[in-house]
Write an enzyme that holds these catalytic residues in place. Structure first.
Site, PDB file in Angstrom:
ATOM      1  N   SER A 142       0.843  -1.185   0.000  1.00 49.55           N
ATOM      2  CA  SER A 142       0.000   0.000   0.000  1.00 49.55           C
ATOM      3  C   SER A 142       0.891   1.252   0.000  1.00 49.55           C
ATOM      4  O   SER A 142       1.969   1.250  -0.594  1.00 49.55           O
ATOM      5  CB  SER A 142      -0.935  -0.033   1.216  1.00 49.55           C
ATOM      6  N   SER A 143       0.490   2.292   0.695  1.00 50.85           N
ATOM      7  CA  SER A 143       1.246   3.544   0.739  1.00 50.85           C
ATOM      8  C   SER A 143       0.681   4.415   1.843  1.00 50.85           C
ATOM      9  O   SER A 143      -0.500   4.297   2.210  1.00 50.85           O
ATOM     10  CB  SER A 143       1.128   4.285  -0.602  1.00 50.85           C
ATOM     11  N   TYR A 156      -4.058   8.273  -6.743  1.00 51.56           N
ATOM     12  CA  TYR A 156      -3.144   7.294  -6.164  1.00 51.56           C
ATOM     13  C   TYR A 156      -3.588   6.892  -4.758  1.00 51.56           C
ATOM     14  O   TYR A 156      -3.636   5.704  -4.425  1.00 51.56           O
ATOM     15  CB  TYR A 156      -1.731   7.872  -6.133  1.00 51.56           C
ATOM     16  N   LYS A 160      -4.744   3.070  -3.309  1.00 57.58           N
ATOM     17  CA  LYS A 160      -4.111   2.350  -2.207  1.00 57.58           C
ATOM     18  C   LYS A 160      -5.091   2.129  -1.045  1.00 57.58           C
ATOM     19  O   LYS A 160      -5.008   1.102  -0.353  1.00 57.58           O
ATOM     20  CB  LYS A 160      -2.868   3.106  -1.736  1.00 57.58           C
TER      21      LYS A 160
END
Length: 253
Positions: A142-143, A156, A160
């Site tokens: 993920s982020s 983005y 995620k």
């Protein structure tokens, strides 16, 4: 350092030809796993990763397949099963970044991000189900963008966040019957070919994010591997539906 912790395990690492994916692929191979990586156009990079693993006594293959297409995930699974007959570990690492303010969102670029970052992992796990072994492992990259409202991260960050939501759903669906665990790691800025060639505005934004972290530096791909190795191993059998922070303490400041 090599070990036998993951001997006889077959691991798919998407986006494994460079950056974070390449580091993870080499790390898992060093612990005994046989690794399947995919690439889209960078066959030289993919072959370098495979050759590096084999040079160290490991086993790996590279498969040309685009995770952003409907066929790509199926091609990866088919190649894996043809070569090794089963799947034990899935690392959904392949992803693309699209940084743009809300007023400049491009629909085509937004769709590309969702196709690769969300639909790709979904289809890969779906196609893997008939071959995914009991007590298998799903590990999703993920982020911090999934949880921190970074300016310009609508596409983005949403992708995620969706990946984390799917990861929890997979934990609920696959745990009771198969003992499969599903978890995420959520890196912050990490040195890859993408971050090294980005524009000045993005470099400035990354610098501002890094300065908010406890460690005060960008991650190397190797900084993330320990958490992935733990989630891939039997040591993590009681951890599922979770997210392990691998971002140098960004959430604390």
């Amino acid at each position: 350092m090599s070990s036998t912790q993951l001997n006889n395990k077959i691991a798919i690492v998407t986006g494994g030809s460079r950056g974070i994916g390449a580091a993870i692929a080499k790390f898992l191979a060093a612990r005994g796993a046989t690794v399947v990586i995919n690439y889209v156009t960078s066959s030289d990079s993919a072959n370098e990763v495979v050759d590096s693993i084999k040079k160290e006594g490991g086993n790996a293959i590279a498969v040309q397949a685009d995770m952003g297409t409907l066929e790509g995930p199926k091609q990866i699974v088919q190649a894996t099963v043809e070569a090794y007959h089963k799947i034990d570990i899935i690392v959904n690492n392949a992803g693309v970044v699209n940084s743009a303010p809300l007023g400049a969102i491009d629909v085509a670029r937004h769709d590309k991000v969702q196709n690769i970052n969300v639909r790709g992992p979904l289809l890969l796990v779906h196609e893997s189900l008939p071959y995914l072994q009991r007590n298998g492992r799903i590990i999703n990259v993920s982020s911090i963008a999934a949880r921190v409202g970074l300016a310009g991260s609508s596409s983005y960050g949403a992708s995620k966040a969706a990946l984390e939501a799917m990861s929890r759903a997979w934990a609920s669906e696959l745990g009771p019957s198969l003992g499969v665990t599903s978890n995420c790691i959520n890196p912050g800025p990490t040195k890859t070919s993408l971050t090294e060639t980005t524009n000045e505005a993005a470099i400035k934004r990354i610098g501002e994010i890094v300065n908010r972290s406890i460690m005060k530096r960008m991650a190397e791909g190797s900084d993330l591997c320990g958490a992935v190795g733990f989630l891939a191993s039997e040591d993590s059998h009681w951890v599922t539906g979770d997210v392990i922070s691998t971002n140098g303490g960004l959430y604390f400041l």
